[in-house]
Design a protein around this motif. Structure first.
Motif, PDB file in Angstrom:
ATOM      1  N   HIS A 296     -10.687   8.789   3.080  1.00 25.49           N
ATOM      2  CA  HIS A 296     -12.042   8.094   2.971  1.00 25.49           C
ATOM      3  C   HIS A 296     -11.566   6.638   2.792  1.00 25.49           C
ATOM      4  O   HIS A 296     -11.048   6.411   1.898  1.00 25.49           O
ATOM      5  CB  HIS A 296     -12.923   8.656   2.051  1.00 25.49           C
ATOM      6  N   VAL A 297     -11.921   5.726   3.620  1.00 28.54           N
ATOM      7  CA  VAL A 297     -11.507   4.374   3.445  1.00 28.54           C
ATOM      8  C   VAL A 297     -12.661   3.496   3.875  1.00 28.54           C
ATOM      9  O   VAL A 297     -13.533   3.750   4.584  1.00 28.54           O
ATOM     10  CB  VAL A 297     -10.481   4.017   4.432  1.00 28.54           C
ATOM     11  N   GLU A 298     -12.826   2.447   3.025  1.00 30.99           N
ATOM     12  CA  GLU A 298     -13.828   1.329   3.496  1.00 30.99           C
ATOM     13  C   GLU A 298     -13.069  -0.039   3.995  1.00 30.99           C
ATOM     14  O   GLU A 298     -11.819  -0.149   3.921  1.00 30.99           O
ATOM     15  CB  GLU A 298     -14.510   0.870   2.082  1.00 30.99           C
ATOM     16  N   ARG A 299     -14.030  -0.620   4.490  1.00 31.75           N
ATOM     17  CA  ARG A 299     -13.314  -1.731   5.330  1.00 31.75           C
ATOM     18  C   ARG A 299     -12.568  -2.806   4.357  1.00 31.75           C
ATOM     19  O   ARG A 299     -11.704  -3.406   4.430  1.00 31.75           O
ATOM     20  CB  ARG A 299     -14.495  -2.710   6.174  1.00 31.75           C
ATOM     21  N   ALA A 300     -13.012  -2.996   3.129  1.00 26.73           N
ATOM     22  CA  ALA A 300     -12.586  -3.806   2.013  1.00 26.73           C
ATOM     23  C   ALA A 300     -11.080  -3.577   1.867  1.00 26.73           C
ATOM     24  O   ALA A 300     -10.113  -4.539   1.834  1.00 26.73           O
ATOM     25  CB  ALA A 300     -13.228  -3.894   1.138  1.00 26.73           C
TER      26      ALA A 300
ATOM     27  N   PHE B 107       2.434   4.309  -9.260  1.00 28.87           N
ATOM     28  CA  PHE B 107       1.104   3.566  -9.404  1.00 28.87           C
ATOM     29  C   PHE B 107       0.143   4.061  -8.804  1.00 28.87           C
ATOM     30  O   PHE B 107       0.134   4.026  -7.571  1.00 28.87           O
ATOM     31  CB  PHE B 107       1.629   2.081  -8.889  1.00 28.87           C
ATOM     32  N   ASP B 108      -0.812   4.773  -9.562  1.00 27.26           N
ATOM     33  CA  ASP B 108      -1.950   5.438  -8.929  1.00 27.26           C
ATOM     34  C   ASP B 108      -2.973   4.314  -8.698  1.00 27.26           C
ATOM     35  O   ASP B 108      -2.911   3.117  -9.205  1.00 27.26           O
ATOM     36  CB  ASP B 108      -2.262   6.542  -9.838  1.00 27.26           C
ATOM     37  N   LYS B 109      -4.200   4.828  -8.145  1.00 26.47           N
ATOM     38  CA  LYS B 109      -5.108   4.000  -7.768  1.00 26.47           C
ATOM     39  C   LYS B 109      -5.853   3.543  -9.145  1.00 26.47           C
ATOM     40  O   LYS B 109      -5.942   4.306 -10.093  1.00 26.47           O
ATOM     41  CB  LYS B 109      -6.390   4.880  -7.317  1.00 26.47           C
ATOM     42  N   GLY B 110      -6.118   1.996  -9.236  1.00 28.79           N
ATOM     43  CA  GLY B 110      -6.443   1.480 -10.367  1.00 28.79           C
ATOM     44  C   GLY B 110      -5.480   1.151 -11.491  1.00 28.79           C
ATOM     45  O   GLY B 110      -5.935   0.740 -12.488  1.00 28.79           O
ATOM     46  N   SER B 111      -4.313   1.468 -11.484  1.00 24.52           N
ATOM     47  CA  SER B 111      -3.296   1.425 -12.541  1.00 24.52           C
ATOM     48  C   SER B 111      -2.692   0.269 -12.462  1.00 24.52           C
ATOM     49  O   SER B 111      -1.547  -0.004 -13.536  1.00 24.52           O
ATOM     50  CB  SER B 111      -2.314   2.651 -12.498  1.00 24.52           C
ATOM     51  N   PHE B 112      -2.982  -0.937 -11.600  1.00 23.44           N
ATOM     52  CA  PHE B 112      -2.208  -2.093 -11.818  1.00 23.44           C
ATOM     53  C   PHE B 112      -3.159  -2.941 -11.175  1.00 23.44           C
ATOM     54  O   PHE B 112      -4.144  -2.752 -10.408  1.00 23.44           O
ATOM     55  CB  PHE B 112      -0.775  -2.155 -10.689  1.00 23.44           C
ATOM     56  N   ASN B 113      -2.958  -4.467 -11.280  1.00 19.44           N
ATOM     57  CA  ASN B 113      -3.866  -5.414 -11.049  1.00 19.44           C
ATOM     58  C   ASN B 113      -3.450  -6.672 -10.048  1.00 19.44           C
ATOM     59  O   ASN B 113      -4.174  -7.530 -10.131  1.00 19.44           O
ATOM     60  CB  ASN B 113      -4.697  -5.995 -12.265  1.00 19.44           C
ATOM     61  N   GLN B 114      -2.202  -6.531  -9.687  1.00 17.11           N
ATOM     62  CA  GLN B 114      -1.679  -7.536  -8.924  1.00 17.11           C
ATOM     63  C   GLN B 114      -0.730  -6.800  -7.750  1.00 17.11           C
ATOM     64  O   GLN B 114      -0.186  -5.782  -8.067  1.00 17.11           O
ATOM     65  CB  GLN B 114      -1.075  -8.655  -9.492  1.00 17.11           C
ATOM     66  N   PRO B 115      -0.514  -7.601  -6.761  1.00 13.49           N
ATOM     67  CA  PRO B 115       0.469  -7.103  -5.759  1.00 13.49           C
ATOM     68  C   PRO B 115       1.860  -6.804  -6.442  1.00 13.49           C
ATOM     69  O   PRO B 115       2.225  -7.626  -7.097  1.00 13.49           O
ATOM     70  CB  PRO B 115       0.480  -7.949  -4.693  1.00 13.49           C
TER      71      PRO B 115
ATOM     72  N   PHE C 216      -1.923   6.313   3.245  1.00  8.27           N
ATOM     73  CA  PHE C 216      -2.452   5.306   3.683  1.00  8.27           C
ATOM     74  C   PHE C 216      -1.568   4.190   3.473  1.00  8.27           C
ATOM     75  O   PHE C 216      -1.431   3.681   2.265  1.00  8.27           O
ATOM     76  CB  PHE C 216      -3.959   5.038   2.968  1.00  8.27           C
ATOM     77  N   PHE C 217      -1.194   3.271   4.639  1.00  7.27           N
ATOM     78  CA  PHE C 217      -0.383   2.327   4.463  1.00  7.27           C
ATOM     79  C   PHE C 217      -0.416   1.316   5.634  1.00  7.27           C
ATOM     80  O   PHE C 217      -0.810   1.944   6.674  1.00  7.27           O
ATOM     81  CB  PHE C 217       0.999   2.454   4.056  1.00  7.27           C
ATOM     82  N   ALA C 218      -0.161  -0.032   5.752  1.00  9.07           N
ATOM     83  CA  ALA C 218       0.151  -0.714   6.962  1.00  9.07           C
ATOM     84  C   ALA C 218       1.228  -1.195   7.036  1.00  9.07           C
ATOM     85  O   ALA C 218       2.059  -1.737   6.035  1.00  9.07           O
ATOM     86  CB  ALA C 218      -1.020  -1.633   6.743  1.00  9.07           C
ATOM     87  N   VAL C 219       1.603  -1.165   8.351  1.00  8.28           N
ATOM     88  CA  VAL C 219       3.205  -1.881   8.647  1.00  8.28           C
ATOM     89  C   VAL C 219       3.182  -3.091   9.628  1.00  8.28           C
ATOM     90  O   VAL C 219       1.959  -3.121  10.165  1.00  8.28           O
ATOM     91  CB  VAL C 219       3.969  -0.719   9.147  1.00  8.28           C
ATOM     92  N   LYS C 220       4.079  -4.013   9.451  1.00 10.71           N
ATOM     93  CA  LYS C 220       4.178  -5.012  10.483  1.00 10.71           C
ATOM     94  C   LYS C 220       5.051  -4.579  11.419  1.00 10.71           C
ATOM     95  O   LYS C 220       6.168  -4.798  11.288  1.00 10.71           O
ATOM     96  CB  LYS C 220       4.405  -6.327   9.921  1.00 10.71           C
TER      97      LYS C 220
ATOM     98  N   TYR D 176     -11.356   3.101  -1.426  1.00  4.82           N
ATOM     99  CA  TYR D 176     -10.904   4.299  -0.530  1.00  4.82           C
ATOM    100  C   TYR D 176     -10.881   5.465  -1.587  1.00  4.82           C
ATOM    101  O   TYR D 176     -10.692   5.445  -2.841  1.00  4.82           O
ATOM    102  CB  TYR D 176      -9.291   4.164  -0.256  1.00  4.82           C
ATOM    103  N   ASP D 177     -10.659   6.847  -1.033  1.00  6.30           N
ATOM    104  CA  ASP D 177     -10.589   7.852  -1.856  1.00  6.30           C
ATOM    105  C   ASP D 177      -9.759   8.937  -0.967  1.00  6.30           C
ATOM    106  O   ASP D 177      -9.673   8.926   0.330  1.00  6.30           O
ATOM    107  CB  ASP D 177     -11.690   8.440  -1.820  1.00  6.30           C
ATOM    108  N   HIS D 178      -8.830   9.827  -1.851  1.00  7.18           N
ATOM    109  CA  HIS D 178      -7.823  10.594  -1.194  1.00  7.18           C
ATOM    110  C   HIS D 178      -7.709  11.786  -1.971  1.00  7.18           C
ATOM    111  O   HIS D 178      -7.300  11.467  -3.287  1.00  7.18           O
ATOM    112  CB  HIS D 178      -6.408   9.828  -0.725  1.00  7.18           C
TER     113      HIS D 178
END
Length: 648
Positions: A434-438, A474-482, A492-496, A540-542
């Protein structure tokens, strides 16, 4: 060489290193052994009662401290040596009047880490000095000795592989002094995994090693001991710690030729890992055996010793040269890749492999297509079965699709999606996401802004390559910067696509139907000089393993396997592939996790806030090495400095 007359001096004792040299020298030259007998007292003190081997007489029997001038006067001139070799075997034996010998005189000193001061004094009596422990070469050379490194080895006729059932999960053959680190280590291991111990020698030792899945070793004072080479020669997996400065890290590769435990606390975990992975364990053991037989037998050592002592060779082989020699006719593994072209006017694509309707999750491909109604981009669905395809192929949000009659697996489906995709950015999504546009916008912006970014996602890890485990996830919400990581999670990931095309990066088809695709991708990206990042988004949720949890077995192509069977097979493929690539590239650093530097950076942040206790705890997550030890000492200095100022 057949006419070369060599005198080999040692205490007659059937399990000393000199016996292995004797076996080689008798085959290639005229050999005379010389020296005293070992006493019953020394056999008892050394606990050698189980050796079951006769103490054979020397060709020339002497006292423990023979006068070489006297011996020469009673020996016919034609029997005088062309080369004299003295091997330190039992305390109390040392020849006098060595200058009476007109031939080159050399010694071979084994336990440099125990008898260093005495051995340096003995060495001054010889023209050339060969030592078994590389770390101590500077000590001998500083005293004016012509010293050379000649490591220990194996006798492949004695230390042989015997075709017997594997009775013991882990075994150890050797001494276990009361109160020693070794005893504590073995008690700790034995409380979790059966550990077989027998003090035995020669044929009996080869039998125990051959009957063991894992042969355990523990270095004493960083010695590269006999057991390392002997265990490897029997074709059972060697599990040892690192003998620092010994050459071990150059001669053999962890996870490729043997297994390494870096800390005492992880010994049981490493042993259990290899006990659970039979194919991997036996592959490593077989390769280790081949390497020692290629370059680490006593025949190799005698050849090197004679070449230096008599033939004018300037030095014995270095660790790097021995490594190169050991790899003769041992092939490496590499992988083929392929390319794609961007031609679409859309800015992004979404690739969604679909096997079923995700029965173990509240989300499925239908809900995901609904989520994507609010997001621009091409939706590409790879149906890994016809049933779901018939239900959804006409869905208005699907731009392109492919229908497989059978499940072709995750990696192949992703690759097919990349070949169909024609946009700068490609998102890979599990059907039960489940994913949101943000979240999509956040990943896309990070992918296009961070330096060298080839892959980004909301979760990922630093992983330990050899043990195929996460050092930290690093799970969801366990870190605060890239954060640049070893691998991004695959749900769920994006590639160039530009980077993927230019660097020939693709998912490994061999991992069909699943497991290890993400780690493989992370290493491909690292090898290409690019980076994988995780991004702190939470929209997002998974739920993990929805389909796998719902299936007892996973069908793919004409096969059906359990998740456990697939995991074991793909782990072996993953380790084989990347060990081969690292060897071909001559780049073992490729397999080193970024975890240590992440820990060091975290510790620096704590230190900047003067939280030295937290910084030390942070550093304890990593095994000790030069950087960690130096940082720990610096922290202690800063802590003491702070405490001093507080007292003042």
């Amino acid at each position: 060489m057949n006419e070369l007359n060599v005198w080999l001096a040692y205490v007659a004792h059937p399990i000393t290193t000199a016996v292995y040299l004797e076996r080689v020298l008798r085959r290639i030259c005229r050999l005379t052994t010389i020296g005293p007998h070992v006493t019953e007292h020394l056999l008892e003190v050394g606990k050698f009662q189980n050796m079951k081997l006769p103490v054979l007489p020397h060709d020339i029997e002497t006292s423990p401290t023979p006068d070489m001038a006297e011996i020469l006067t009673t020996t016919p001139p034609e029997q005088h040596p062309d080369l004299y070799i003295w091997v330190h075997s039992v305390d109390g034996h040392f020849p006098h009047n060595l200058e009476a010998l007109s031939c080159p005189k050399v010694c071979y000193l084994i336990d440099n880490h125990i008898f260093l001061a005495a051995q340096i004094q003995w060495a001054k009596n010889f023209d050339r000095v060969f030592i078994a422990q590389r770390e101590y070469l500077p000590d001998f050379r500083a005293q004016g000795c012509n010293a050379y490194w000649l490591p220990l080895a194996c006798d492949q006729e004695i230390h042989c592989k015997i075709d017997l059932p594997k009775l013991y999960p882990v075994s150890f053959v050797g001494g276990v002094p009361a109160g020693s680190r070794r005893e504590r280590l073995f008690v700790q291991l034995g409380s979790q995994i059966p550990l077989y111990y027998e003090r035995c020698f020669w044929d009996d030792m080869a039998r125990v090693f051959s009957q063991s899945k894992i042969v355990l070793n523990e270095a004493v004072s960083n010695d590269l001991n006999m057991r390392v080479f002997e265990a490897l020669s029997t074709g059972s997996l060697l599990l040892t710690d690192m003998a620092r400065n010994s050459g071990q890290d150059i001669l053999f590769n962890n996870g490729e030729d043997y297994a390494l435990y870096r800390r005492d606390e992880e010994l049981a975990e490493v042993a259990r890992f290899y006990l659970e992975n039979d194919a991997l364990r036996e592959q490593i053991a077989a390769r280790g055996r081949r390497l020692v037989h290629n370059a680490h037998t006593y025949a190799h050592r005698v050849e090197d010793l004679l070449a230096v002592a008599l033939g004018g060779k300037p030095d014995t082989f270095s660790a790097e040269e021995l490594r190169e020699r050991s790899l003769v006719d041992v092939s490496a593994i590499d992988a083929a890749t392929h390319d794609a072209v961007c031609i679409s006017s859309a800015r992004r694509s979404f690739v969604i492999p679909v096997l079923d309707m995700s029965p173990a999750s509240e989300y499925n491909v239908g809900t995901l297509l609904h989520d994507l109604e609010e997001v621009d981009g091409d939706v590409i669905v790879i149906f890994n079965g016809q049933e779901v395809a018939e239900q959804l192929k006409g869905h208005p949000r699907i731009n392109r699709y492919a229908i497989m009659k059978q499940n072709i697996g995750v990696a192949r489906a992703w690759n097919l999606g990349l070949e169909i995709a024609a946009t700068p950015t490609v998102f890979i999504m599990n059907a039960d996401l489940h994913v949101e546009r943000a979240a999509i916008i956040s990943l896309e912006q990070t992918l296009n802004s961070l330096p060298g970014a080839a892959c980004v996602g909301p979760q990922g890890s630093f992983f330990d390559f050899s043990l195929t485990r996460d050092n930290i996830y690093f799970d969801k919400g366990s870190f605060n910067q890239p954060l640049a990581v070893d691998a991004v999670s695959g749900f769920f990931f994006a590639v160039k696509l530009e980077h993927f095309n230019a660097k020939l990066i693709r998912f490994e088809n061999g991992f069909t139907p699943c497991y290890f695709e993400e780690w493989d991708l992370g290493l491909q990206i690292k090898r290409a000089g690019l980076k994988s990042y995780i991004v702190p988004t939470t929209t997002y949720d998974h739920h993990w393993s929805g389909t796998i949890r719902a299936l007892r077995e996973i069908p793919f192509y004409e096969r059906t396997e359990t998740a456990g069977e697939i995991l074991l097979r793909n782990r072996l493929l993953f380790l084989n592939k990347w060990r081969g690539i690292a060897d071909t590239d001559n780049n073992q650093e490729l397999l080193v996790s970024g975890f240590k530097w992440y820990v060091i950076n975290c510790a620096k942040e704590y230190m900047d806030n003067k939280n030295y206790d937290a910084a030390c705890i942070c550093l304890n997550q990593c095994p000790d090495d030069l950087e960690i030890s130096a940082f720990r000492r610096f922290l202690e200095f800063q802590r003491n400095k702070l405490e001093y100022h507080e007292i003042q």
